[in-house]
Design a protein around this motif. Sequence first.
Motif, PDB file in Angstrom:
ATOM      1  N   UNK A 291       4.386   8.418  -0.158  1.00  0.00           N
ATOM      2  CA  UNK A 291       3.155   8.264  -0.860  1.00  0.00           C
ATOM      3  C   UNK A 291       1.979   9.215  -0.590  1.00  0.00           C
ATOM      4  N   UNK A 292       1.354   9.981  -1.600  1.00  0.00           N
ATOM      5  CA  UNK A 292       0.214  11.132  -1.262  1.00  0.00           C
ATOM      6  C   UNK A 292      -1.002  10.516  -0.712  1.00  0.00           C
ATOM      7  N   UNK A 293      -1.353   9.272  -0.942  1.00  0.00           N
ATOM      8  CA  UNK A 293      -2.437   8.562  -0.333  1.00  0.00           C
ATOM      9  C   UNK A 293      -2.213   7.799   0.900  1.00  0.00           C
ATOM     10  N   UNK A 294      -2.658   8.361   1.998  1.00  0.00           N
ATOM     11  CA  UNK A 294      -2.570   7.693   3.240  1.00  0.00           C
ATOM     12  C   UNK A 294      -2.880   6.394   3.386  1.00  0.00           C
ATOM     13  N   UNK A 295      -3.979   5.877   2.466  1.00  0.00           N
ATOM     14  CA  UNK A 295      -4.520   4.664   2.428  1.00  0.00           C
ATOM     15  C   UNK A 295      -4.174   3.624   1.325  1.00  0.00           C
ATOM     16  N   UNK A 296      -3.018   4.136   0.785  1.00  0.00           N
ATOM     17  CA  UNK A 296      -2.272   3.100   0.150  1.00  0.00           C
ATOM     18  C   UNK A 296      -1.589   1.751   0.491  1.00  0.00           C
ATOM     19  N   UNK A 297      -1.866   0.576   0.134  1.00  0.00           N
ATOM     20  CA  UNK A 297      -1.609  -0.563   0.576  1.00  0.00           C
ATOM     21  C   UNK A 297      -0.064  -0.577   1.154  1.00  0.00           C
ATOM     22  N   UNK A 298       0.587   0.204   0.566  1.00  0.00           N
ATOM     23  CA  UNK A 298       2.157  -0.029   0.831  1.00  0.00           C
ATOM     24  C   UNK A 298       2.303   0.176   2.256  1.00  0.00           C
ATOM     25  N   UNK A 299       1.337   1.322   3.156  1.00  0.00           N
ATOM     26  CA  UNK A 299       1.728   1.686   4.124  1.00  0.00           C
ATOM     27  C   UNK A 299       1.187   0.561   5.244  1.00  0.00           C
ATOM     28  N   UNK A 300       0.566  -0.694   4.799  1.00  0.00           N
ATOM     29  CA  UNK A 300       0.271  -1.925   5.520  1.00  0.00           C
ATOM     30  C   UNK A 300       1.418  -2.364   5.729  1.00  0.00           C
ATOM     31  N   UNK A 301       2.385  -2.471   4.966  1.00  0.00           N
ATOM     32  CA  UNK A 301       3.594  -3.233   5.174  1.00  0.00           C
ATOM     33  C   UNK A 301       4.907  -2.536   5.489  1.00  0.00           C
ATOM     34  N   UNK A 302       4.848  -1.117   5.288  1.00  0.00           N
ATOM     35  CA  UNK A 302       5.805  -0.170   5.917  1.00  0.00           C
ATOM     36  C   UNK A 302       6.077   0.025   7.284  1.00  0.00           C
ATOM     37  N   UNK A 303       7.340  -0.119   7.566  1.00  0.00           N
ATOM     38  CA  UNK A 303       7.367   0.239   9.215  1.00  0.00           C
ATOM     39  C   UNK A 303       7.501   1.679   9.320  1.00  0.00           C
ATOM     40  N   UNK A 304       7.729   2.467   8.470  1.00  0.00           N
ATOM     41  CA  UNK A 304       7.681   3.898   8.401  1.00  0.00           C
ATOM     42  C   UNK A 304       7.110   4.461   7.215  1.00  0.00           C
ATOM     43  N   UNK A 305       6.206   5.339   7.388  1.00  0.00           N
ATOM     44  CA  UNK A 305       5.456   6.084   6.306  1.00  0.00           C
ATOM     45  C   UNK A 305       5.537   7.323   6.332  1.00  0.00           C
ATOM     46  N   UNK A 306       5.671   8.099   4.788  1.00  0.00           N
ATOM     47  CA  UNK A 306       5.604   9.478   4.782  1.00  0.00           C
ATOM     48  C   UNK A 306       4.431   9.842   4.026  1.00  0.00           C
ATOM     49  N   UNK A 307       3.367  10.558   4.438  1.00  0.00           N
ATOM     50  CA  UNK A 307       2.368  10.699   3.486  1.00  0.00           C
ATOM     51  C   UNK A 307       2.471  12.258   2.941  1.00  0.00           C
ATOM     52  N   UNK A 308       2.803  12.089   1.573  1.00  0.00           N
ATOM     53  CA  UNK A 308       3.083  13.659   1.051  1.00  0.00           C
ATOM     54  C   UNK A 308       3.780  13.390  -0.582  1.00  0.00           C
ATOM     55  N   UNK A 309       3.827  14.487  -0.964  1.00  0.00           N
ATOM     56  CA  UNK A 309       4.287  14.545  -2.441  1.00  0.00           C
ATOM     57  C   UNK A 309       5.858  14.305  -2.269  1.00  0.00           C
ATOM     58  N   UNK A 310       6.304  13.114  -3.303  1.00  0.00           N
ATOM     59  CA  UNK A 310       7.874  12.897  -3.115  1.00  0.00           C
ATOM     60  C   UNK A 310       8.650  14.082  -3.585  1.00  0.00           C
ATOM     61  N   UNK A 311       7.870  15.282  -4.527  1.00  0.00           N
ATOM     62  CA  UNK A 311       8.739  16.346  -4.909  1.00  0.00           C
ATOM     63  C   UNK A 311       9.008  17.098  -3.892  1.00  0.00           C
ATOM     64  N   UNK A 312       8.500  17.207  -2.732  1.00  0.00           N
ATOM     65  CA  UNK A 312       8.754  17.852  -1.463  1.00  0.00           C
ATOM     66  C   UNK A 312       9.713  16.875  -0.634  1.00  0.00           C
ATOM     67  N   UNK A 313       9.282  15.615  -0.395  1.00  0.00           N
ATOM     68  CA  UNK A 313       9.938  15.070   0.535  1.00  0.00           C
ATOM     69  C   UNK A 313      11.271  14.475   0.199  1.00  0.00           C
ATOM     70  N   UNK A 314      11.553  13.894  -1.033  1.00  0.00           N
ATOM     71  CA  UNK A 314      12.572  13.406  -1.575  1.00  0.00           C
ATOM     72  C   UNK A 314      13.901  14.543  -1.523  1.00  0.00           C
ATOM     73  N   UNK A 315      13.592  15.607  -1.927  1.00  0.00           N
ATOM     74  CA  UNK A 315      14.648  16.722  -1.959  1.00  0.00           C
ATOM     75  C   UNK A 315      14.965  17.059  -0.467  1.00  0.00           C
ATOM     76  N   UNK A 316      14.204  17.071   0.481  1.00  0.00           N
ATOM     77  CA  UNK A 316      14.303  17.411   1.896  1.00  0.00           C
ATOM     78  C   UNK A 316      15.173  15.901   2.355  1.00  0.00           C
ATOM     79  N   UNK A 317      14.917  15.009   2.059  1.00  0.00           N
ATOM     80  CA  UNK A 317      15.844  13.704   2.554  1.00  0.00           C
ATOM     81  C   UNK A 317      17.262  13.612   1.960  1.00  0.00           C
TER      82      UNK A 317
END
Length: 327
Positions: A291-317
Amino acid sequence: MAGILVLARMEGGSVARSGFELLGAARSLAEPFGERVTAALLGKETSAYLKTLFVQGADLVAEASHPSLGTYAPEAYLSALEQICRSLDPSMILLSADSIGRELAPRLAHRLEAGIVAEVIDVAVTDGIPHLISPAYGGKAMSVFTPKGYPLVVTLKPRAFKPLRADESKHGEVVEIDLDLPPHLLQVKVVEQVKEEAAGVKLEDAKIVIGGGRGLGGPEGFQVLEQLAKLLKGAVGASRAATDAGWVPTSWQIGQTGKTVGPDLYIAVGISGATQHIAGVSGAKTIVAINTDAEAPIFKIAQLGIVGDYKKIVPRLIGKCKELLGR
Ligand SMILES: Cc1cc2nc3c(=O)[nH]c(=O)nc-3n(C[C@H](O)[C@H](O)[C@H](O)COP(=O)(O)OP(=O)(O)OC[C@H]3O[C@@H](n4cnc5c(N)ncnc54)[C@H](O)[C@@H]3O)c2cc1C
């Protein structure tokens, strides 16, 4: 306690998996009391499927075959269940919290003047008292219910309980229930069933689920997620924002008013983490959020978080997975 009854129904020519999950939960509730577990098998021609229910944990099968039970029809199923409960008088009646169970359970509870506990994800017997645990506030808190009286109707979240290991040596007793289902009772008639065509792994069965949300910006974002899902032999789901926008079919929706998934890994991409969405992934073993927003609530329940644009991160994954998989 006077025994536990679970609803086992037929689906696509065999007993639906939900019945086996319910048997697993029923055994852990019944055994401390030395009580029996009964499977109510509803369908048109069911005799070939009795054995599988014993093998999966039933002591007794209430066989309720009737031409009107060939396909799911609410009035027929409700009346059949009510008749079985009146005949066998179980203390608890377990149904899956799938669309069918959610429709039947409250109506059955009303007819039996029973209490109801919904969306249970865990059960235990402590100090001789059954405990039924279900998430509240979208999984932020857990409610623990202890029965104050019986009968009690309980719905269990799909995938929260695993079927027992099959024991081929197990046998049991069959009781045939002579149902009275007069035609005037059956107001709803199923004229046709259309199965949705789906390629790859079913969302509910997938060990890896990749969920896409509004942050993907459009349907093309889901094509990238599908590439990743294909590599990982997983399935793609979505938030309601994405399904409401028409980017993907509504059958992909995960959450309170969508599907419940219980994968080993859930990757939430461009999803903020609203409680209604999280309600559908609380069974996931590991949650990774992008998620681009480091404050997004999803990060509170995620064991692992990546802050950034999915368009850059998912192709790298995708690139890294290909490298590791040698593709
Ligand atoms: C009664 C009721 C029932 C509901 N049932 C459900 C349900 O079953 N399932 C469900 O999902 N919702 C449900 N909802 C809706 C829920 O409240 C939220 O509105 C919804 O989940 C939000 O979806 P979202 O996270 O995709 O969108 P948003 O909340 O808008 O979040 C989008 C996220 O994407 C991030 N983002 C933006 N751009 C990028 C980028 N380029 N890369 C990475 N991240 C990015 C943003 O930072 C943001 O966090 C229900 C609501 C109600 C009232």
